[in-house]
Design a protein around this motif. Structure first.
Motif, short mmCIF file in Angstrom:
data_model
loop_
_atom_site.label_atom_id
_atom_site.label_comp_id
_atom_site.label_asym_id
_atom_site.label_seq_id
_atom_site.Cartn_x
_atom_site.Cartn_y
_atom_site.Cartn_z
N GLU D 50 0.84 -1.20 0.00
CA GLU D 50 0.00 0.00 0.00
C GLU D 50 0.87 1.25 0.00
O GLU D 50 0.62 2.21 -0.72
N LEU D 51 1.92 1.20 0.83
CA LEU D 51 2.81 2.37 0.91
C LEU D 51 3.48 2.64 -0.42
O LEU D 51 3.59 3.78 -0.86
N LYS D 53 2.42 1.79 -3.35
CA LYS D 53 1.41 2.31 -4.29
C LYS D 53 1.22 3.80 -4.06
O LYS D 53 1.12 4.57 -5.01
N GLU D 54 1.15 4.17 -2.79
CA GLU D 54 0.92 5.56 -2.47
C GLU D 54 2.10 6.41 -2.95
O GLU D 54 1.92 7.45 -3.59
N ARG D 55 3.28 5.93 -2.65
CA ARG D 55 4.48 6.67 -3.06
C ARG D 55 4.55 6.84 -4.57
O ARG D 55 4.95 7.88 -5.08
N GLY D 57 2.10 6.82 -6.53
CA GLY D 57 0.89 7.45 -7.06
C GLY D 57 -0.05 6.47 -7.70
O GLY D 57 -0.99 6.84 -8.40
N ASP D 59 -2.26 4.80 -6.42
CA ASP D 59 -3.60 4.77 -5.81
C ASP D 59 -4.49 5.84 -6.40
O ASP D 59 -5.67 5.90 -6.12
N GLN D 60 -3.91 6.71 -7.24
CA GLN D 60 -4.72 7.76 -7.87
C GLN D 60 -5.49 7.18 -9.06
O GLN D 60 -5.05 6.23 -9.68
#
Lengths: 330, 581, 328, 317, 362
Positions: D50-51, D53-55, D57, D59-60
């Motif tokens: 998850e981290l 993915k967030e880093r 981007g 998750d956008q």
């Protein structure tokens, strides 16, 4: 005094549909300082005759027989190399489509210079001067500037003049003009024809003029040879031919001309259509369309009959009845 | 290549005060060396980074292994735990405090190695959850993380929340980074920036280490060159400073067959060999080729034995119910023709390989499972299926479910040839007993995605392997990343991984308890018992049907010295002790 | 009256560049007025590029005019405006009444269709003779009408000569029993000996079917022969218009005069080419000269000609000229 | 002419927008994403994924990412970040561009040097023995799958691919190294070049035959030009249409390198792209595709300009 | 100019010797895949443990110098104890004659009726096989697999081209006929798509196919992926043709009689490009066949248990395979043969049809 003597010339092609007898046993001569017109409808072999003289037909596929003599030199079977000395220098040629007679990638001036350089020992500036002078002579405005322009920048009439200039710049003794005005408008045609007439007078060139247009012939030529389906059917002096046509085909052609006084009336015509090159009929090739066709016409090709004033006609009508002064139309 | 280990030996939990000299033993240096020269090996792609905590790239790991060291390490041959950057250590009586005494080592740029480097590495990499290749899970015991504290420049203390049997094993994977080089490059506000350190465009003199070699040159997509580390802390029996080679090269060779060609032409000094290539290469050796081909009992960690699994929570409920029945899975095991797979896929160069623990892992292997394995017997499989009422009701040649539907399921496997072939043979055998099994060959990463999200019916797969079962926590513990066959046992309400015992079968519960005990047990015998229970349950209830494990096959240039096969069949070599004859 | 055009304009955009931006216009038609009456032949004559073909295509609505009005009066005396986007049914109605015969007999017949198919197509489109037998009979009748044999229906165009194809073309135009036919140089691609046959056929049809023709040609003699009224065009504009005899016998516009003189005479005893003096070539329709389009070549050019465009003005009842020489 | 070039260059901008859009959604639509390869790795937890993915981007929503990507390109010239290499993709591509372009250009050069004379020769002796032999060989060249041909050649020459022997990789440039390069580089050039070569040769032959039949050739002959000079005209006219083919050839040369480069172990973009594709290294894939499309546009532009220089009809229209 | 185009093309084509040879080979190849089940002595999926990587079976005609007709000998598999290489030892005592119309694996002929008759073979034997092209790693008959694999390879190219040609013809015709903005947009789009390199685009598109699709759907997917790139070339050629056809007077004539635009395109324009379409198709099929084999070779295309020539060739990827089992390269020869034949035919057609070469470089 004849410059070119063509005797029993045959140019045949092998095609998928069979052997095309494009030119079949054609004999004629070109005299000094005259304009000889080869007249006929599409597919009659007039262009092939011209190309055969210049050796532009590849053989094979073309099969060429007979004899073409230029100043006594036999051209049939001449090597390509020997032809290079002849083409342009001795015999020049102008084409129907001036646009496609030029290499689109070079300026007209360069192309003219290239041709002149092959045949003369002049240096570059001299050649340029000569060509520009020639351009001026054929009536090209701003010849200096036009020298460096490309074919696509010019109109058809202009290009045809340039082609004439280019060809004459090599000082040929003979000029073969293959339908040089057919692609042009009447007003331009008039200009070009005028030009040719003038130049012929000036340079004393002999011209073989190939066309389907009897009007043009009447304006320009000295003698006329009428061709039909690969054969010359009638030869005569221009005035003689228009006044006293002998061959039914010639008569038909002349009759189908539109005359002002016939407005609204039914026009005379030759029945049927021009045969295709690979299906020329047996016997006299005109017989299926001839109003006077006889049994013999279907079987045997007529030999030419000579009349007075150098008028020659190949038709059974005259052979059979053996009249020397011809037959008036019925 | 860093030789990873598979055997686990006893942890030295007794006080060990004697400083161990960094002299490598006879096992690695049977021959007297010649110095100098270049060792050429190959990797399958360019490294994605030189920072192996910042990526999960195997090549980065391989290369980092040559220029970095951990506090402790495993012997490349015996797998015995031995001191590395830590010269010695002592463990407190309650097994919760370890004091490390660091060796006098210099980084390859001449700076001294200190306790700060260790603290720095744990803080920013190993225990930084933003570092892609971190190891937090391994240093977490009962939900709490191990803490490190500097005593002085050469002394260091680790505080464990609870006794932790595999502590030194996990520590041997924790390479230490130079703090003096990297400290200033980390963006304090962005802990994720550590991933962008030591990327492949870093000037190579900024990448320093304590390992035998140090990076020298990187030609994109062609070669990584390392040169001898003048400050390496190991010597041989004769007092020579290690390593022997002046240079170590990794050629980037993407294609397996090109690699093989390069090996044959002598451009590559040694490489692992696929079972299918073995006969040809062996024949070349016999015909006087410039290399030797070795065959050894499997100890290589990756991949573990291939297994076939069934989803207890498959979307098709009728199948899900069937898959969760022990008898069904037993029937599937009876239908699995391991012998044929070993013969055809592996050229007979494979072993049955137990359940997740390989027989070679003497510390944890439970031989009792050999008797529990169900050998290929289609008749028994048929009988079991008949017994369950799964008979061909409509005469089309396929067995039918209770609902009358054909008994059929989709088996997914990855594109790796050996897996595909194995799956193919399995599906052929199933066809013979009237079970329709459709193969679906998909990309490895996609297979993982599907399997780990529970979107599959049956799956053929292999995980990595580890010397200590504790390191495989992710596989056996519900909620962890690789647990994938029985999603009901995961508690959906908690975000942290947590097992939901309510939906577990009894045998699953027993496994769960066995691991709970095994994790914190410090007595190796106790741990072996607990993990033994797990192996037996696996063999009996077959949540995974283990197929087999390919042997370790290695081709080695004849010009390499100090590469040999020991009496018990293990391959003995290390990059820093090999030399050119 | 059947059709009337007022101030008709047709500009073709010259597209250049990647997105084919318009970089200028070819002004093919510039303010042309005409009307065509029933059972009348209107001859359009001019050299290449004068806009006569464009005019023919605007009249048949192959092209949409850029400006001006085009009115069509139906047999029921209803007036339809055709210059802009028209109602589909109206256009179809108009098409049925207004047919066309093209110049090139080798490209005006779809080589993949039999003669029968070619003649059937207009009948299908307008749903005439839905009964197959009637239709086949009609097609045979059409072939006979233009002097061909009914058994030709199964043959393909390539089996015919140019003259025969032109007959087929005429038969196709006749199929819808139109009121008028636009003949765009129908004989210029034919051999001299065949040309007369086609002209005779067209004349015959005019008398027997009460046909009106819009006859386009570059051949002055031919135009004179077939036309009741003629229009002489130059560079998109009408130079001279009127009754055929009138124009021919009292040729007024300098251009028409030059044109007349340029035609080679079929009499070697009366050579005339050296008597004409028309310099230069027609200017480009992209950049037509200011004022009278003919001013660059006109032998009688005046200052005014270079500034103002003369309008077509009647000089007698049946004769108009667009030339400042006649501006009284 | 100048305005033609400027317009031609300007037009590349909107084209590249569309290209970027196609590239983005082509990669976006692929099942799986970059992190899915991590799922298999035991060292990484779902939280970490998850981290990551967030880093990255990831998750956008896609449209947001596309717009952001475009914005970065326009404002900073930043084409994004390689998930795998943690570096700007443009750097990674540049690192490999040198060899990619060198090999592509040498291949084109090789093709032209061989194909044009052979095509001319064939056309001047049509339907004779040598014409048939050349035609036959040419067609075999088109018909062998690149990778298969590479394999066979490697097998026959006992080659192991690459551009250098290992000792020369990274070594300073010497004659020995250059010689070593020549010993290696002929293989990819021959393999990649052969298929296109045959096509070029056939086109050249065809163009020549057409031009030999063009009316102006007759006219040139009628002027008495020697055959050599006539041929000069013919060849020049026949070569011109080939220029635009050269422009179109560029993407094919690049694509020719993908599989061949994998088999031949070349340090070019091809294998790199293939790995990136399998890894779902999205920005890398997109930028690579965009880059090639861009180079092709440039290639076409150059071809257009060259054609305009050589052909007055185009130059002046 | 005179004369029917088709007739002329047909005549000119038959003068082209290579074209005729290509045509004959193609006809044979397509007949081969049409009757593949029947021609193949074995089911392409049936595995034989005892014949893994068995080399092409030798056919014997004489026994002890005496002619007894074609036959094969029994074989026993053994493994070298050192190299672990498989060896086959023939047993001259066991003779299996090759017969025609022999019974073997059952199959459904054209999916219609079940039969077990094969054109030739030795029947199902335990210790002998008739593997003309040898066996693969599961002991499947490569000959049978090549026959069946041809179905995918030869039809993928054909269907892909068909789709490409239909799309290309329609798009090209509309683009050329309507001109204006429609044309500009379509032409730019084609130009953009063509500026992508072909194989990378294929790969990227092949990645779009959900890997979970069953093989038959993947097959369709691959066909669509192939045609996705093929249509653009066709569209360009057809547009060019339509641009010139549009000016033909028979199109104007159709307008004048009130024919609708749609019908003009479908009744007049497209039929008149058919000859060209045939040539263009023939010329683009080879590229498609190669494309399919490339994609499958990289493992992104057709997957087991379906098979194609590209996929079969994937087995011959490693040098050790080529060395040990050179017969695995046979599918490559078939690819070459098919592609070569298509090229010959295409080239002959082009030569016959188009002396002015408008269909070059599709």
């Amino acid at each position: 005094m004849s410059i070119i003597q063509v005797e029993h010339l045959k140019s045949f092609f092998k095609t998928d549909e069979g052997i095309v007898k494009a030119v079949d046993d054609v004999s004629f001569e070109l005299r000094e300082n005259e304009i000889l017109a080869l007249v006929g409808e599409s597919g009659c072999g007039k262009s092939v005759t011209a190309q055969t003289i210049l050796g532009l037909l590849k053989s094979p596929p073309a099969m060429i027989e007979g004899s073409i003599k230029y100043h006594g030199q036999e051209l049939v079977g001449l090597s390509n190399k020997a032809y290079h000395k002849l083409r342009g220098k001795e015999i020049g040629m102008i084409f129907q489509e001036p646009m496609s007679a030029f290499d689109p990638l070079y300026t007209v001036g360069d192309q003219a210079a290239e041709a002149v350089a092959v045949h003369s020992k002049l240096n570059k500036p001299e050649i340029r001067d000569k060509i520009i002078a020639m351009f001026n002579k054929v009536g090209i405005p701003e010849a200096e500037n036009r020298y460096d322009e490309y074919p696509h920048q010019m109109s058809g009439g202009m290009l045809q003049r340039m082609l004439i200039a280019l060809t004459l710049a090599c000082d040929p003794k003979v000029l073969i003009a293959d339908e040089p005005t057919t692609a042009l408008d009447v007003t331009i045609q008039a200009q070009v024809l005028n030009l040719m007439r003038d130049l012929q007078n000036e340079f004393n060139t002999s011209i073989i003029f190939i066309t389907h247009d009897l009007g043009v012939v009447a304006e320009l030529s000295d003698r006329i040879h009428v061709m039909y389906a690969g054969k010359i059917v009638e030869k005569a002096d221009v005035v003689e031919l228009f006044d006293h046509p002998k061959h039914p085909y010639t008569k038909g052609l002349l009759a189908s001309r539109l005359k002002r006084e016939m407005k609204g009336q039914i026009l005379p015509f030759i029945k049927g259509t021009v045969p295709r090159a690979f299906e020329f009929p047996e016997g006299c090739r005109f017989h299926p369309r001839c109003p006077h066709a006889m049994e013999i016409c279907k079987q045997k090709d007529p030999d030419p009959v000579a009349f007075e004033n150098g008028h020659v006609c190949s038709c059974w009508l005259y052979l059979k009845q053996n009249k020397t002064d011809g037959v008036e139309s019925q | 290549m860093k030789k990873l280990v598979c055997l686990f030996t006893l942890v030295l939990f007794a006080v060990s005060l004697m400083a161990v000299p960094a002299v490598v033993d006879e096992l690695l240096t049977p021959e007297q060396p010649k110095l100098g020269g270049t060792l050429t090996l190959s990797v399958t792609s360019s490294p994605q980074s030189f920072n192996f905590y910042g990526t999960l790239d195997g090549v980065a790991y391989t290369i980092a292994g040559q220029f970095l060291n951990a506090l402790v390490e495993m012997h490349p041959v015996t797998n015995a735990l031995q001191p590395a950057l830590a010269e010695s250590w002592e463990v407190s009586a309650d097994n919760k405090e370890v004091t490390f005494y660091l060796r006098d080592v210099k980084w390859s740029d001449g700076e001294p190695f200190t306790a700060d480097d260790v603290i720095f590495t744990f803080e920013n990499f190993l225990l930084n959850k933003f570092a892609e290749g971190n190891s937090i899970a391994r240093f977490t015991i009962n939900g709490e993380v191990v803490k490190f504290e500097k005593v002085d420049d050469k002394t260091l203390k680790a505080y464990l929340p609870a006794p932790y049997g595999p502590f030194f094993t996990v520590l041997s994977h924790a390479s230490i980074y130079p703090s003096h080089i990297l400290k200033d490059k980390i963006d304090e506000n962005d802990p994720g920036s550590v991933n962008e350190l030591w990327t492949t465009d870093t000037p190579l003199n900024e990448i320093v280490g304590t390992g035998p070699f140090v990076l020298d040159q990187y030609i994109v997509d062609q070669k990584v060159t390392l040169k001898r580390n003048e400050y390496y802390w190991k010597v041989d029996r004769w007092g020579n400073q290690l390593p022997y080679f002046d240079q170590l090269e990794y050629l980037v060779v993407k294609d397996a067959q090109v690699q093989s060609a390069k090996f044959r032409s002598g451009e590559i000094d040694y490489m692992t060999i696929e079972a299918v290539d073995y006969p040809v290469l062996k024949q070349m050796e016999l015909d006087g080729g410039p290399f030797v081909v070795y065959r050894a009992q499997p100890t290589n960690p990756t991949p573990s034995p291939i297994h076939i699994s069934f989803n207890f929570n498959a979307k098709n409920e009728e199948l899900a119910e069937l898959f969760s029945l022990k008898n069904f899975r037993a029937a599937m095991e009876f239908a699995l023709d391991r012998e044929r797979i070993i013969e055809e896929v592996f050229n007979t160069l494979a072993v049955l390989g137990g359940v997740p623990v390989l027989p070679a892992n003497k510390a944890f292997y439970n031989p009792a499972i050999e008797d529990l394995r169900r050998p290929f017997d289609p008749e028994k499989a048929k009988a079991l299926l008949d017994e369950m009422g799964l008979v061909d009701k409509n005469g089309d040649g396929w067995r039918n479910l209770e609902s009358g539907k054909t008994l059929e399921f989709v088996l997914i496997c990855s594109t790796y040839q050996a897996y595909q072939d194995t799956a193919y043979i399995f599906s052929e055998s199933l066809k013979a007993i009237g079970v329709k099994c459709e193969l679906q060959v998909i990309d490895g990463s996609l297979l993982a995605q599907k399997a780990l999200s529970g979107d599959f019916e049956a799956c053929l797969w292999a995980f990595g392997n580890q010397p200590d079962p504790q390191l495989r926590k992710a596989i056996w513990s519900p909620g962890y990343s690789l647990y994938y066959c029985h999603f009901d046992t995961m508690n959906p309400e908690t975000k942290e991984p947590y097992a939901d015992l309510r939906n577990m079968y009894d045998w699953e519960k027993q496994i769960h308890y066995a691991f709970e005990i095994g994790q914190t047990a410090m007595d190796p015998r106790e741990r072996k018992v607990q993990y033994g229970i797990w192996q037996e349950l696996y063999a009996e209830y077959v949540p995974f049907i283990y197929v087999c494990k390919g042997m370790d096959l290695m081709g080695v240039s004849k010009t390499l010295g100090n590469f040999h096969q020991t009496a018990d069949g293990a391959l003995a070599y290390a990059v820093y002790t090999m030399f050119r004859k | 009256m059947i059709v009337k055009g007022t101030n008709l304009k047709k500009y073709f955009p010259i597209r250049k560049g990647i997105f084919l931006q318009t970089a200028g216009h070819v002004k093919a038609l510039e303010c042309v007025d005409f009307e065509l009456n029933e059972n009348e032949t209107l001859g359009i004559v001019g050299e290449s590029g004068c806009g006569k073909t464009t005019l023919g295509r605007v009249i048949t609505r192959i092209y949409t005019p850029t400006g001006g009005t085009l009115e069509y009066i139906t047999p029921e005396k209803k007036l339809l405006h055709l210059e802009k986007a028209v109602d589909k049914h109206q256009l179809k109605r108009f098409r049925r009444d207004f047919q066309m015969v093209f110049q090139d007999p080798f490209s005006s017949l779809d080589p993949r269709m039999t003669i029968g198919d070619i003649l059937r197509e207009p009948l299908d489109v307008h749903k005439i003779y839905p009964n197959q037998r009637e239709r086949d009979e009609y097609i045979e009748y059409l072939l006979e009408r233009v002097g061909l044999y009914p058994e030709y229906t199964a043959r393909y165009p390539h089996e015919f000569s140019g003259g025969q194809r032109q007959r087929i073309s005429i038969a196709r135009a006749l199929a819808l029993k139109p009121r008028a036919i636009v003949c765009d140089e129908p004989t210029s691609a034919l051999d001299v000996s065949v040309q007369s046959q086609i002209v005779n056929l067209l004349q015959e049809l005019k008398e027997q079917e009460q046909m009106a023709y819009f006859f386009i040609s570059h051949d002055l003699d031919l135009i004179h022969h077939v036309s009741d009224r003629i229009m002489v065009m130059y560079l998109g504009s009408v130079m001279e218009a009127g009754r055929a005899d009138e124009v021919f016998h009292h040729t007024s516009h300098p251009y028409t005069r030059v044109l007349m003189k340029s035609i080679p005479h079929w009499d070697p005893k009366q050579r005339k080419l050296d008597k004409i003096h028309l310099e230069g070539e027609p200017p480009s329709p992209i950049n037509p000269p200011k004022g009278c389009p003919f001013n660059t070549r006109c032998p009688e050019v005046m200052e005014r000609c270079k500034k103002e465009m003369p309008q077509l003005q009647p000089i007698t009842d049946n004769h108009s000229v667009a030339c400042w020489l006649f501006d009284d | 002419m100048a305005s033609f070039i400027i317009r031609r260059i300007l037009i590349i901008i909107p084209m590249m927008f569309i290209v970027s859009f196609i590239c983005f959604f082509l990669t976006e639509l692929q099942p799986g994403d970059f992190v899915s390869q991590y799922l298999e790795n035991p060292r990484i937890s779902p939280e970490q994924i998850e981290l990551i993915k967030e880093r990255l981007g990831l998750d956008q929503p896609p449209m947001t990412r596309y717009v952001m990507w475009l914005k970065q390109i326009i404002t900073k010239g930043d084409f994004g970040y390689s998930f795998a290499f943690k570096r700007p993709v443009i750097d990674l591509i540049w690192e490999r561009m040198g060899w990619t372009i060198s090999i592509a250009l040498s291949t084109i050069l090789f093709q032209w040097i061989v194909a044009v004379p052979l095509g001319i020769f064939s056309a001047l002796h049509p339907y004779r023995m040598w014409d048939y032999i050349l035609t036959f060989v040419a067609f075999i060249g088109i018909s062998i799958p690149n990778f298969f041909f590479a394999l066979i050649l490697m097998y026959l020459t006992n080659s192991s691919g690459g551009l250098f022997s290992s000792q020369f990789i990274g070594a300073p440039l010497t004659w020995a190294k250059f010689y070593d390069l020549l010993q290696h580089v002929w293989l990819p050039i021959a393999v990649i070049g052969l298929s296109g070569l045959a096509g070029l040769m056939r086109v050249m032959r065809g163009n020549m035959l057409d031009m030999l039949g063009a009316p102006f050739v007759n006219s040139l002959r009628a002027r008495g030009l020697p055959e050599k000079q006539v041929r000069k005209h013919v060849i020049k006219n026949a070569l011109n249409p080939m220029i635009s083919i050269a422009g179109m050839e560029l993407p094919n040369i690049f694509s020719g390198t993908v599989i061949t480069a994998i088999v031949l172990n070349l340090p070019t973009m091809g294998p790199f792209f293939y790995t990136a594709l399998l890894n779902h290294d999205q920005y890398l894939v997109m930028t690579f595709l965009m880059f090639i499309a861009f180079i092709t546009q440039i290639g076409n532009l150059l071809a257009d300009i060259l054609l305009a220089v050589l052909d007055p009809r185009i130059r002046m229209s | 100019m005179k004369g029917n185009t088709e007739l002329r093309v047909r005549k000119a084509f038959f003068k082209h010797k290579l074209g005729i040879i290509g045509m004959i080979i193609l006809i044979l190849l397509y007949l081969m895949i049409l009757f593949a089940d029947f021609l193949a002595p074995y089911n392409y999926q049936s595995t034989k443990r005892d014949f893994t990587f068995s080399e092409p079976t030798k056919i014997h005609w004489r026994k002890d110098g005496e002619f007894i007709g074609p036959h094969v000998y029994g074989m026993t598999k053994s493994r070298d104890p050192v190299t672990f290489a498989v060896k086959y030892v023939k047993d001259e005592e066991k003779i299996y004659p090759i017969r025609i119309f022999v019974r073997g694996d059952t199959y459904k002929f054209w999916g219609l009726w079940e039969t077990d008759i094969h054109l030739f073979g030795i029947g199902l034997q335990d210790d002998a096989v008739l593997y003309l092209f040898g066996g693969d790693r599961f002991g499947r008959d490569l000959f049978s697999r090549v026959l069946i694999g041809g179905r995918v390879s030869l039809t993928a190219g054909l269907i892909g081209t068909l789709i490409a040609v239909v799309i290309g013809a329609v798009v090209g015709a509309f683009s050329g006929y309507y001109g204006g903005w429609i044309d500009v947009v379509i032409q730019r789009l084609i130009e953009i798509l063509r500026s992508f390199p072909r194989i990378p685009l294929w790969l990227a598109l092949a990645m779009l196919l959900p890997p979970t699709w069953p093989s038959t759907t993947v097959y369709l997917g691959i066909v669509i992926v192939l045609s996705f790139i093929g249509w653009m070339g066709v569209a360009r050629v057809i547009r060019g043709m339509v641009l010139s056809l549009r000016e033909k007077e028979y199109i104007l004539a159709a307008q004048v009689i009130g024919q609708s635009n749609f019908k003009i395109i479908t009744k007049h324009l497209i039929p008149n490009t058919v000859t060209y379409l045939v040539v263009v198709s023939t010329l683009s099929i080879p590229g498609m066949i190669l494309g399919e084999s490339s994609i499958s070779f990289l493992g992104l295309g057709i997957k087991e248990p379906m098979t194609s020539w590209g996929l079969l060739l994937k087995q011959a990827q490693s040098l050790s395979d080529i060395q040990a089992h050179p017969w695995l390269m046979i599918p490559g020869l078939f690819i070459i043969l098919a592609v070569l034949s298509f090229n010959f035919v295409g080239d002959a057609l082009r030569d016959a049809l188009d002396p002015y070469r408008t269909v070059d470089k599709v």
